[in-house]
Design a protein around this motif. Sequence first.
Motif, short mmCIF file in Angstrom:
data_model
loop_
_atom_site.label_atom_id
_atom_site.label_comp_id
_atom_site.label_asym_id
_atom_site.label_seq_id
_atom_site.Cartn_x
_atom_site.Cartn_y
_atom_site.Cartn_z
N LEU A 49 0.83 -1.12 -0.09
CA LEU A 49 -0.18 -0.08 -0.02
C LEU A 49 1.00 1.30 -0.03
CD1 LEU A 49 -2.85 1.31 -0.06
CD2 LEU A 49 -2.68 1.12 2.65
N ARG A 50 2.08 1.25 0.78
CA ARG A 50 2.87 2.42 0.86
C ARG A 50 3.57 2.62 -0.73
NH1 ARG A 50 3.89 -0.16 5.74
NH2 ARG A 50 6.26 -1.03 4.93
N ASP A 51 3.97 1.46 -1.13
CA ASP A 51 4.52 1.48 -2.60
C ASP A 51 3.29 2.26 -3.62
OD1 ASP A 51 6.60 0.50 -1.88
OD2 ASP A 51 6.41 -1.51 -2.57
N LEU A 52 2.26 1.62 -3.62
CA LEU A 52 1.17 2.16 -4.22
C LEU A 52 0.91 3.85 -4.09
CD1 LEU A 52 -1.42 1.45 -6.11
CD2 LEU A 52 -2.86 1.51 -4.10
N ILE A 53 0.94 4.17 -3.06
CA ILE A 53 0.55 5.72 -2.80
C ILE A 53 1.75 6.52 -3.30
CG2 ILE A 53 -1.30 5.30 -1.19
CD1 ILE A 53 0.83 6.38 0.86
N HIS A 54 2.97 5.93 -3.26
CA HIS A 54 4.25 6.81 -3.50
C HIS A 54 4.77 6.47 -4.84
CE1 HIS A 54 4.30 8.60 0.27
NE2 HIS A 54 4.37 7.56 1.01
N SER A 55 4.64 5.31 -5.38
CA SER A 55 5.26 5.13 -6.71
C SER A 55 4.83 5.60 -7.78
CB SER A 55 5.06 3.53 -6.85
OG SER A 55 5.97 3.12 -8.24
N PRO A 56 5.38 6.17 -8.71
CA PRO A 56 5.11 6.96 -9.95
C PRO A 56 4.88 5.73 -11.12
CG PRO A 56 7.32 7.01 -9.83
CD PRO A 56 7.01 6.58 -8.62
N ILE A 57 5.33 4.72 -10.94
CA ILE A 57 4.99 3.81 -11.97
C ILE A 57 3.62 3.08 -12.09
CG2 ILE A 57 7.47 2.94 -11.60
CD1 ILE A 57 6.30 0.19 -10.54
N TYR A 58 2.72 3.47 -11.36
CA TYR A 58 1.33 3.11 -11.58
C TYR A 58 0.65 4.23 -12.29
CZ TYR A 58 2.49 -0.45 -8.07
OH TYR A 58 3.05 -1.48 -7.38
N SER A 59 -0.24 3.89 -13.19
CA SER A 59 -1.06 4.99 -13.82
C SER A 59 -2.26 5.36 -13.00
CB SER A 59 -1.56 4.13 -15.15
OG SER A 59 -2.84 3.39 -14.85
N ARG A 60 -2.87 6.59 -13.24
CA ARG A 60 -3.87 6.98 -12.57
C ARG A 60 -5.08 5.89 -12.30
NH1 ARG A 60 -4.28 13.06 -12.92
NH2 ARG A 60 -2.36 13.81 -14.36
N GLU A 61 -5.28 5.52 -13.55
CA GLU A 61 -6.37 4.17 -13.47
C GLU A 61 -5.92 2.97 -12.75
OE1 GLU A 61 -4.96 5.54 -16.43
OE2 GLU A 61 -6.47 6.91 -16.78
N GLN A 62 -4.66 2.81 -12.41
CA GLN A 62 -4.14 1.61 -11.67
C GLN A 62 -4.23 2.05 -10.41
OE1 GLN A 62 -0.34 1.06 -13.57
NE2 GLN A 62 -0.78 -1.07 -14.41
#
Length: 186
Positions: A49-62
């Motif tokens: 979850l921490r990776d999800l909120i901080h990582s730029p590799i995920y698109s907006r939709e993801q």
Amino acid sequence: MSEPASIATGIAGRYASAVFDLAREENQMDALERDVDTLQQALAESGDLRDLIHSPIYSREQQQAAIGAVADKAGLSATMGNVLRLMASKRRLFVLPQMLTALRARIADEKGEITADVTTARPLSSEQSERLGRTLAEKLGHEVKINSAVDESLIGGLVVKVGSRMIDTSIRTKLAQLQNTMKEAR
């Protein structure tokens, strides 16, 4: 405070104000407090979850789909779930920890509570926590909510922080003071 940190704090504050005002209008303050507790615990326990909120590799939709799934799975209120999805669509999830801190402060202020950060060498039992809470409430004249943390390096005792005040009765600090006293005596 650095400029990026102050920008993040400002963004978080605006989201926190909006969520708080919506919850108060809808008479959902208890649900909001549960949501904040749930999200803070999830952030503390989940590296993903921490990776999800901080990582730029995920698109907006993801990010939007993932945070929506987290909100649904965690049983968050519709208001909080919608705000999290909105934050993902605006690429603002990185301010979630600051938003939760701001919400916790607003909720405590609304309830007339003061938060005490208590660090101990071992976890406090519920009886010890309640007794400490009562003692602090008597001294401060307000209801006190305790945020507990464990730091085994304290050896024993506890450190209590309430606002700008700190009470340190840890054995580690007493040993350090004794060591300083002994150095001065030489």
